[in-house]
Design a protein around this motif. Structure first.
Motif, PDB file in Angstrom:
ATOM      1  N   VAL A 172      -5.634 -15.131   8.172  1.00  0.00           N
ATOM      2  CA  VAL A 172      -5.706 -14.159   7.488  1.00  0.00           C
ATOM      3  C   VAL A 172      -5.854 -14.832   5.930  1.00  0.00           C
ATOM      4  N   PRO A 173      -7.455 -14.705   5.609  1.00  0.00           N
ATOM      5  CA  PRO A 173      -7.639 -15.753   4.622  1.00  0.00           C
ATOM      6  C   PRO A 173      -7.136 -15.379   3.160  1.00  0.00           C
ATOM      7  N   ALA A 174      -7.040 -16.300   2.450  1.00  0.00           N
ATOM      8  CA  ALA A 174      -6.673 -15.636   0.444  1.00  0.00           C
ATOM      9  C   ALA A 174      -7.903 -15.370  -0.523  1.00  0.00           C
ATOM     10  N   TYR A 175      -7.771 -14.168  -0.227  1.00  0.00           N
ATOM     11  CA  TYR A 175      -8.740 -13.731  -1.318  1.00  0.00           C
ATOM     12  C   TYR A 175      -8.682 -14.488  -2.351  1.00  0.00           C
ATOM     13  N   LEU A 176      -8.715 -15.617  -3.001  1.00  0.00           N
ATOM     14  CA  LEU A 176      -9.406 -16.259  -4.065  1.00  0.00           C
ATOM     15  C   LEU A 176      -9.495 -17.757  -3.611  1.00  0.00           C
ATOM     16  N   ASP A 177      -9.765 -17.917  -2.086  1.00  0.00           N
ATOM     17  CA  ASP A 177     -10.751 -19.250  -1.351  1.00  0.00           C
ATOM     18  C   ASP A 177     -12.086 -19.064  -1.463  1.00  0.00           C
ATOM     19  N   PRO A 178     -12.318 -19.499  -2.793  1.00  0.00           N
ATOM     20  CA  PRO A 178     -14.033 -19.138  -2.382  1.00  0.00           C
ATOM     21  C   PRO A 178     -14.719 -19.825  -1.186  1.00  0.00           C
ATOM     22  N   LYS A 179     -14.340 -20.286  -0.052  1.00  0.00           N
ATOM     23  CA  LYS A 179     -15.058 -20.779   1.327  1.00  0.00           C
ATOM     24  C   LYS A 179     -14.970 -19.014   1.937  1.00  0.00           C
ATOM     25  N   TYR A 180     -15.035 -17.921   1.461  1.00  0.00           N
ATOM     26  CA  TYR A 180     -14.490 -16.837   2.779  1.00  0.00           C
ATOM     27  C   TYR A 180     -15.292 -15.414   1.347  1.00  0.00           C
ATOM     28  N   GLY A 181     -15.683 -14.415   1.880  1.00  0.00           N
ATOM     29  CA  GLY A 181     -16.089 -13.426   1.165  1.00  0.00           C
ATOM     30  C   GLY A 181     -15.957 -12.076   1.494  1.00  0.00           C
ATOM     31  N   ILE A 182     -16.869 -11.459   1.259  1.00  0.00           N
ATOM     32  CA  ILE A 182     -15.775  -9.648   1.501  1.00  0.00           C
ATOM     33  C   ILE A 182     -16.463  -9.567   3.304  1.00  0.00           C
ATOM     34  N   SER A 183     -16.887 -10.104   3.847  1.00  0.00           N
ATOM     35  CA  SER A 183     -17.258  -9.302   4.977  1.00  0.00           C
ATOM     36  C   SER A 183     -16.009 -10.528   6.215  1.00  0.00           C
ATOM     37  N   ASP A 184     -15.705 -11.575   5.363  1.00  0.00           N
ATOM     38  CA  ASP A 184     -14.430 -11.982   6.069  1.00  0.00           C
ATOM     39  C   ASP A 184     -12.914 -11.479   5.726  1.00  0.00           C
ATOM     40  N   PHE A 185     -12.804 -10.918   4.905  1.00  0.00           N
ATOM     41  CA  PHE A 185     -12.028  -9.978   3.680  1.00  0.00           C
ATOM     42  C   PHE A 185     -12.261  -8.455   4.650  1.00  0.00           C
ATOM     43  N   ALA A 186     -13.454  -8.085   5.511  1.00  0.00           N
ATOM     44  CA  ALA A 186     -13.184  -6.611   6.128  1.00  0.00           C
ATOM     45  C   ALA A 186     -12.090  -6.752   7.184  1.00  0.00           C
ATOM     46  N   THR A 187     -11.446  -7.607   7.704  1.00  0.00           N
ATOM     47  CA  THR A 187     -10.837  -7.897   8.838  1.00  0.00           C
ATOM     48  C   THR A 187      -9.531  -8.389   8.720  1.00  0.00           C
ATOM     49  N   GLY A 188      -8.463  -8.858   6.800  1.00  0.00           N
ATOM     50  CA  GLY A 188      -7.867  -9.121   6.352  1.00  0.00           C
ATOM     51  C   GLY A 188      -7.582  -9.987   5.512  1.00  0.00           C
ATOM     52  N   VAL A 189      -7.324  -9.871   5.149  1.00  0.00           N
ATOM     53  CA  VAL A 189      -7.069 -10.470   3.445  1.00  0.00           C
ATOM     54  C   VAL A 189      -5.368 -10.788   2.892  1.00  0.00           C
ATOM     55  N   CYS A 190      -5.714 -11.970   2.116  1.00  0.00           N
ATOM     56  CA  CYS A 190      -3.287 -12.303   2.019  1.00  0.00           C
ATOM     57  C   CYS A 190      -4.619 -12.550   0.236  1.00  0.00           C
ATOM     58  N   PHE A 191      -3.268 -11.240  -0.335  1.00  0.00           N
ATOM     59  CA  PHE A 191      -3.504 -11.917  -2.420  1.00  0.00           C
ATOM     60  C   PHE A 191      -1.819 -11.989  -2.348  1.00  0.00           C
ATOM     61  N   ALA A 192      -1.376 -12.627  -1.619  1.00  0.00           N
ATOM     62  CA  ALA A 192      -0.201 -13.440  -2.222  1.00  0.00           C
ATOM     63  C   ALA A 192      -0.103 -14.562  -3.198  1.00  0.00           C
ATOM     64  N   SER A 193       1.098 -14.624  -3.640  1.00  0.00           N
ATOM     65  CA  SER A 193       0.997 -15.677  -4.286  1.00  0.00           C
ATOM     66  C   SER A 193       2.440 -16.764  -4.040  1.00  0.00           C
ATOM     67  N   ALA A 194       2.382 -17.944  -3.984  1.00  0.00           N
ATOM     68  CA  ALA A 194       3.703 -18.791  -4.028  1.00  0.00           C
ATOM     69  C   ALA A 194       4.877 -18.542  -5.135  1.00  0.00           C
ATOM     70  N   GLY A 195       5.585 -18.210  -5.105  1.00  0.00           N
ATOM     71  CA  GLY A 195       6.357 -18.240  -6.596  1.00  0.00           C
ATOM     72  C   GLY A 195       6.885 -17.147  -7.507  1.00  0.00           C
ATOM     73  N   THR A 196       5.874 -15.799  -6.181  1.00  0.00           N
ATOM     74  CA  THR A 196       6.069 -14.469  -7.063  1.00  0.00           C
ATOM     75  C   THR A 196       6.945 -14.117  -7.019  1.00  0.00           C
ATOM     76  N   GLY A 197       7.314 -12.523  -7.347  1.00  0.00           N
ATOM     77  CA  GLY A 197       8.492 -12.000  -7.144  1.00  0.00           C
ATOM     78  C   GLY A 197       8.536 -11.017  -8.070  1.00  0.00           C
ATOM     79  N   TYR A 198       9.275  -9.234  -6.967  1.00  0.00           N
ATOM     80  CA  TYR A 198       8.860  -7.788  -7.870  1.00  0.00           C
ATOM     81  C   TYR A 198       8.765  -8.002  -9.256  1.00  0.00           C
ATOM     82  N   ASP A 199      10.146  -8.707  -9.521  1.00  0.00           N
ATOM     83  CA  ASP A 199      10.262  -9.086 -11.281  1.00  0.00           C
ATOM     84  C   ASP A 199       8.474 -10.392 -11.840  1.00  0.00           C
ATOM     85  N   ASN A 200       8.142  -9.935 -12.886  1.00  0.00           N
ATOM     86  CA  ASN A 200       7.325 -10.110 -13.633  1.00  0.00           C
ATOM     87  C   ASN A 200       7.655 -11.261 -14.439  1.00  0.00           C
ATOM     88  N   ALA A 201       8.942 -11.573 -15.014  1.00  0.00           N
ATOM     89  CA  ALA A 201       9.246 -13.025 -15.268  1.00  0.00           C
ATOM     90  C   ALA A 201       9.812 -13.884 -13.764  1.00  0.00           C
TER      91      ALA A 201
END
Length: 350
Positions: free
Chosen positions: A88-117
């Motif tokens: 599943v490709p990362a959304y910010l990865d410049p190697k991929y475009g919307i045609s790749d993301f049509a069957t799967g995309v990842c928006f996750a970010s290491a180190g994040t949480g529910y809390d903005n802090a």
């Protein structure tokens, strides 16, 4: 017990082979933290990265991708099981475009949480920004394949979400701000409120199928065991108890939202806690040798840039270890967890 596990695993593999030809999920869409990030942190200004060796050393071609593992992470296995692509490709990865993301995309970010802090601690992508990226993706998908087809994909897609551990270990227990504001039980309730708001916002955006992962036994992560000097480097049971309490509250929230929002199906994969704990306490049943330390470097506190390719201590065979670095599982652990969850996902979402 080991024979039962092996028999169950063989049966689940048969189910997966059958399901690959019958899957109705058109895409896997991912939100969350480092357990599911496939490389978004590569493209932002943060110290929390894994786009260098030895990360990815067991990946096809031996190349680091930004996944916090020696190879693949759970969404990759889930995508493959549903008959989609094996990564599943990362959304910010410049190697991929919307045609790749049509069957799967990842928006996750290491180190994040529910809390903005929590995202502020290491300057990573906050959850609200992941949602903004998702809205942007929706617009791009509509422009790419039309409103009708885009709506079908967005509604029928399986959304994989993994969050929460960083809120406690990177934020609440490490920094004073939230401890002054909340008791740990109050902080749990604070996070549950954010999680419920997040679930309702996704519903309003057309999402209908979610796999939501609860907290693992976070007191058993190698880093927590390293600093548990008074406990002789055993699991920090206080943190594990907090994880169990949080998972119960998460379960109640999921039941409430499923009940109140027509057509919504959220599956809380709460069994992750028990399975990881079982791996740690009875590793031989799963083919592991080492649980208290990770494969990378000394395996006691290293992750991200501290996981140096030049370290002479890094293990040769990651398959013998539950953990890859002091915070994240090996690919073998990720696959066992995925194989355990996938039959339930196929049953509910096919």
């Amino acid at each position: 017990m080991a024979y039962i596990y092996i028999a169950w695993l063989l049966f689940s593999q048969i189910l997966l082979q059958v399901a690959r030809h019958e899957a109705k999920v058109p895409a896997i869409i991912v939100f969350g933290d480092s357990t599911v990030d496939s490389g978004n942190n590569n493209q932002i200004s943060t110290l929390l990265k894994s786009n260098f060796k030895p990360y990815g050393r067991d990946f096809a071609g031996g190349q680091p991708t930004g996944r916090f593992s020696n190879s693949r992470v759970p969404p990759d296995f889930i995508s493959e099981a549903f008959g989609l692509k094996p990564l599943v490709p990362a959304y910010l990865d410049p190697k991929y475009g919307i045609s790749d993301f049509a069957t799967g995309v990842c928006f996750a970010s290491a180190g994040t949480g529910y809390d903005n802090a929590t995202s502020d601690v290491l300057n990573v992508i906050p959850l609200w920004k992941e949602v903004e990226y998702y809205k942007e993706y929706q617009a791009k998908l509509r422009a790419h394949i039309g409103h009708h087809k885009a709506r079908e994909i967005l509604t029928e897609a399986l959304y994989v979400i993994s969050l929460g551990t960083n809120d406690f270990l990177e934020n609440y227990y490490l920094l004073p701000k939230r401890q002054v504001e909340y008791t740990v039980q109050q902080y749990q309730d604070f996070l549950i409120g954010i999680a419920e708001k997040f679930m309702r916002e996704l519903y309003a955006l057309g999402v209908r199928k979610i796999s939501l992962t609860g907290l693992p036994p976070m007191g058993c992560l190698p880093l927590e065991r390293t600093i548990n000097l008074l406990g002789h480097h055993d699991c920090t049971e206080e943190y594990n108890s907090v994880a169990v309490e949080f998972n119960v509250k998460l379960k109640n929230m999921v039941a409430k939202v499923n009940r109140e929002l027509p057509g919504y199906r959220i599956l809380l994969t709460e069994k992750v806690y028990q399975l990881v704990y079982q791996m740690i306490k009875t590793p031989s049943q799963f083919g592991f040798d080492v649980t208290e330390k990770a494969c990378c470097s000394t395996g006691t506190f290293e992750m991200s840039y501290l996981c140096s390719e030049k370290s002479p201590f890094t293990c040769r065979d990651a398959n013998k270890y539950v953990f890859w670095d002091a915070f994240h599982p090996t690919e073998k652990t990720n696959k066992i967890l995925s194989d355990y969850l996938i039959p339930d996902l196929l049953k509910l979402f096919n």
